[in-house]
Write a protein that holds these residues in place. Structure first.
Motif, mmCIF file in Angstrom:
data_model
loop_
_atom_site.group_PDB
_atom_site.id
_atom_site.type_symbol
_atom_site.label_atom_id
_atom_site.label_comp_id
_atom_site.label_asym_id
_atom_site.label_seq_id
_atom_site.Cartn_x
_atom_site.Cartn_y
_atom_site.Cartn_z
ATOM 1 N N ILE A 43 -10.356 6.844 -34.035
ATOM 2 C CA ILE A 43 -10.844 5.632 -34.685
ATOM 3 C C ILE A 43 -11.068 5.919 -36.169
ATOM 4 O O ILE A 43 -11.808 6.818 -36.530
ATOM 5 N N THR A 44 -10.368 5.162 -36.991
ATOM 6 C CA THR A 44 -10.492 5.290 -38.442
ATOM 7 C C THR A 44 -11.567 4.322 -38.931
ATOM 8 O O THR A 44 -11.959 3.401 -38.202
ATOM 9 N N PRO A 45 -12.026 4.490 -40.174
ATOM 10 C CA PRO A 45 -12.982 3.516 -40.705
ATOM 11 C C PRO A 45 -12.447 2.083 -40.664
ATOM 12 O O PRO A 45 -13.199 1.160 -40.328
ATOM 13 N N MET A 46 -11.164 1.878 -40.979
ATOM 14 C CA MET A 46 -10.610 0.525 -40.938
ATOM 15 C C MET A 46 -10.689 -0.052 -39.526
ATOM 16 O O MET A 46 -11.120 -1.194 -39.334
ATOM 17 N N LYS A 47 -10.294 0.724 -38.549
ATOM 18 C CA LYS A 47 -10.343 0.256 -37.164
ATOM 19 C C LYS A 47 -11.780 -0.051 -36.757
ATOM 20 O O LYS A 47 -12.047 -1.079 -36.131
ATOM 21 N N LEU A 48 -12.715 0.809 -37.135
ATOM 22 C CA LEU A 48 -14.117 0.592 -36.791
ATOM 23 C C LEU A 48 -14.645 -0.697 -37.407
ATOM 24 O O LEU A 48 -15.285 -1.502 -36.727
ATOM 25 N N ILE A 49 -14.376 -0.915 -38.680
ATOM 26 C CA ILE A 49 -14.847 -2.135 -39.353
ATOM 27 C C ILE A 49 -14.275 -3.373 -38.672
ATOM 28 O O ILE A 49 -14.996 -4.349 -38.425
ATOM 29 N N LYS A 50 -12.986 -3.338 -38.346
ATOM 30 C CA LYS A 50 -12.366 -4.502 -37.698
ATOM 31 C C LYS A 50 -12.961 -4.730 -36.309
ATOM 32 O O LYS A 50 -13.200 -5.881 -35.913
ATOM 33 N N LEU A 51 -13.225 -3.661 -35.564
ATOM 34 C CA LEU A 51 -13.804 -3.821 -34.229
ATOM 35 C C LEU A 51 -15.236 -4.353 -34.290
ATOM 36 O O LEU A 51 -15.631 -5.174 -33.454
ATOM 37 N N VAL A 52 -16.013 -3.910 -35.268
ATOM 38 C CA VAL A 52 -17.371 -4.443 -35.419
ATOM 39 C C VAL A 52 -17.299 -5.930 -35.779
ATOM 40 O O VAL A 52 -18.039 -6.746 -35.236
ATOM 41 N N TYR A 53 -16.374 -6.274 -36.646
ATOM 42 C CA TYR A 53 -16.181 -7.682 -37.032
ATOM 43 C C TYR A 53 -15.761 -8.532 -35.820
ATOM 44 O O TYR A 53 -16.317 -9.613 -35.580
ATOM 45 N N ILE A 54 -14.800 -8.069 -35.068
ATOM 46 C CA ILE A 54 -14.326 -8.820 -33.900
ATOM 47 C C ILE A 54 -15.454 -8.962 -32.872
ATOM 48 O O ILE A 54 -15.642 -10.036 -32.285
ATOM 49 N N ALA A 55 -16.221 -7.899 -32.669
ATOM 50 C CA ALA A 55 -17.350 -7.959 -31.726
ATOM 51 C C ALA A 55 -18.354 -9.023 -32.167
ATOM 52 O O ALA A 55 -18.901 -9.758 -31.336
ATOM 53 N N TYR A 56 -18.584 -9.115 -33.456
ATOM 54 C CA TYR A 56 -19.498 -10.126 -33.995
ATOM 55 C C TYR A 56 -19.012 -11.528 -33.602
ATOM 56 O O TYR A 56 -19.798 -12.357 -33.129
ATOM 57 N N GLY A 57 -17.730 -11.777 -33.803
ATOM 58 C CA GLY A 57 -17.169 -13.078 -33.456
ATOM 59 C C GLY A 57 -17.212 -13.357 -31.967
ATOM 60 O O GLY A 57 -17.556 -14.465 -31.543
ATOM 61 N N TRP A 58 -16.842 -12.356 -31.174
ATOM 62 C CA TRP A 58 -16.879 -12.544 -29.724
ATOM 63 C C TRP A 58 -18.299 -12.851 -29.257
ATOM 64 O O TRP A 58 -18.499 -13.666 -28.363
ATOM 65 N N ASN A 59 -19.286 -12.199 -29.859
ATOM 66 C CA ASN A 59 -20.666 -12.443 -29.457
ATOM 67 C C ASN A 59 -21.091 -13.874 -29.787
ATOM 68 O O ASN A 59 -21.831 -14.489 -29.025
ATOM 69 N N LEU A 60 -20.623 -14.410 -30.908
ATOM 70 C CA LEU A 60 -20.922 -15.809 -31.230
ATOM 71 C C LEU A 60 -20.407 -16.740 -30.133
ATOM 72 O O LEU A 60 -21.074 -17.711 -29.756
ATOM 73 N N VAL A 61 -19.221 -16.446 -29.605
ATOM 74 C CA VAL A 61 -18.616 -17.281 -28.569
ATOM 75 C C VAL A 61 -19.317 -17.086 -27.229
ATOM 76 O O VAL A 61 -19.720 -18.046 -26.571
ATOM 77 N N ILE A 62 -19.449 -15.847 -26.806
ATOM 78 C CA ILE A 62 -19.882 -15.545 -25.440
ATOM 79 C C ILE A 62 -21.390 -15.679 -25.246
ATOM 80 O O ILE A 62 -21.845 -16.128 -24.205
ATOM 81 N N ASN A 63 -22.158 -15.301 -26.251
ATOM 82 C CA ASN A 63 -23.618 -15.311 -26.120
ATOM 83 C C ASN A 63 -24.264 -16.461 -26.889
ATOM 84 O O ASN A 63 -25.281 -16.296 -27.559
ATOM 85 N N ASN A 64 -23.653 -17.635 -26.766
ATOM 86 C CA ASN A 64 -24.261 -18.887 -27.231
ATOM 87 C C ASN A 64 -24.694 -18.847 -28.689
ATOM 88 O O ASN A 64 -25.841 -19.156 -29.015
ATOM 89 N N ASN A 65 -23.765 -18.451 -29.561
ATOM 90 C CA ASN A 65 -23.968 -18.480 -31.009
ATOM 91 C C ASN A 65 -24.916 -17.424 -31.556
ATOM 92 O O ASN A 65 -25.338 -17.513 -32.702
ATOM 93 N N LYS A 66 -25.257 -16.445 -30.764
ATOM 94 C CA LYS A 66 -26.171 -15.408 -31.251
ATOM 95 C C LYS A 66 -25.419 -14.425 -32.145
ATOM 96 O O LYS A 66 -24.385 -13.888 -31.779
ATOM 97 N N GLN A 67 -25.970 -14.210 -33.330
ATOM 98 C CA GLN A 67 -25.407 -13.227 -34.247
ATOM 99 C C GLN A 67 -25.754 -11.823 -33.754
ATOM 100 O O GLN A 67 -26.877 -11.581 -33.330
ATOM 101 N N LEU A 68 -24.803 -10.907 -33.833
ATOM 102 C CA LEU A 68 -25.076 -9.518 -33.460
ATOM 103 C C LEU A 68 -25.965 -8.836 -34.487
ATOM 104 O O LEU A 68 -26.727 -7.936 -34.157
#
Length: 188
Positions: A43-68
């Motif tokens: 895992i490179t820094p770029m991959k890590l940043i993108k995965l943290v970003y994607i997780a943030y978005g997925w959490n907005l969808v799945i956990n009723n708009n809650k920000q990570l």
């Protein structure tokens, strides 16, 4: 495959408002790093940043708009960036982050390590998001993830505006919309 795990409910979703969060980006990054090292996936820094970003978005969808986390995700030239994660891991450049290099908290007065932020094992709501995201994207490279986050009409594209919006925060509604589209494509 992950439809049961994600259990997405689109009906009655509220507008995104600032909700209290208990995590910082370091918590999310450390969980992703732990999974990567446990499975011997680079895992490179770029991959890590993108995965943290994607997780943030997925959490907005799945956990009723809650920000990570509360930190703003910014539109930089090369994509959406969480500044604290970028600065923590930029020393690795485009090389993989070496095992054991978690994001850590230090005591400012003594310079000693005070903690390594982690997600508690009993936070099932967040862990289901992080695990589902990991299973779907763990074999993607940073470049492949970057292509996903740079698509026309993405939250980054809308904020960046061909450079006019550099350093602008991404809109949570735009992040959520694109994340919902991505999740729906994966579960169809």
């Amino acid at each position: 495959i992950y439809k049961r795990l994600l259990n997405i409910t689109l009906a009655n979703q509220k507008d995104i408002t600032k909700m209290e969060t208990t995590y910082r980006p370091a918590h999310i990054a450390n969980y992703i790093l732990w999974r990567a090292w446990k499975e011997n996936i680079e895992i490179t820094p770029m991959k890590l940043i993108k995965l943290v970003y994607i997780a943030y978005g997925w959490n907005l969808v799945i956990n009723n708009n809650k920000q990570l986390f509360d930190e703003k995700i910014l539109a930089w030239k090369y994509g959406p960036v969480i500044p604290s994660i970028y600065h923590e891991f930029k020393r690795f450049g485009n090389r993989p982050i070496t095992k054991g290099n978690y994001a850590a908290d230090f005591n400012i007065e003594t310079g000693e390590l005070s903690s390594v932020p982690t997600i508690p094992e009993n936070d099932y709501d967040v862990l289901k998001v992080l695990n589902a995201e990991w299973e779907n994207y763990k074999y993607k490279t940073g470049i492949e993830l970057s292509k996903i986050t740079h698509e026309r009409g993405s939250a980054w594209d809308r904020a960046y505006k061909n450079g006019a919006g550099e350093n602008e925060p991404l809109n949570n509604e735009d992040i959520k919309r694109r994340s919902l589209e991505a999740i729906n494509c994966l579960i169809e």
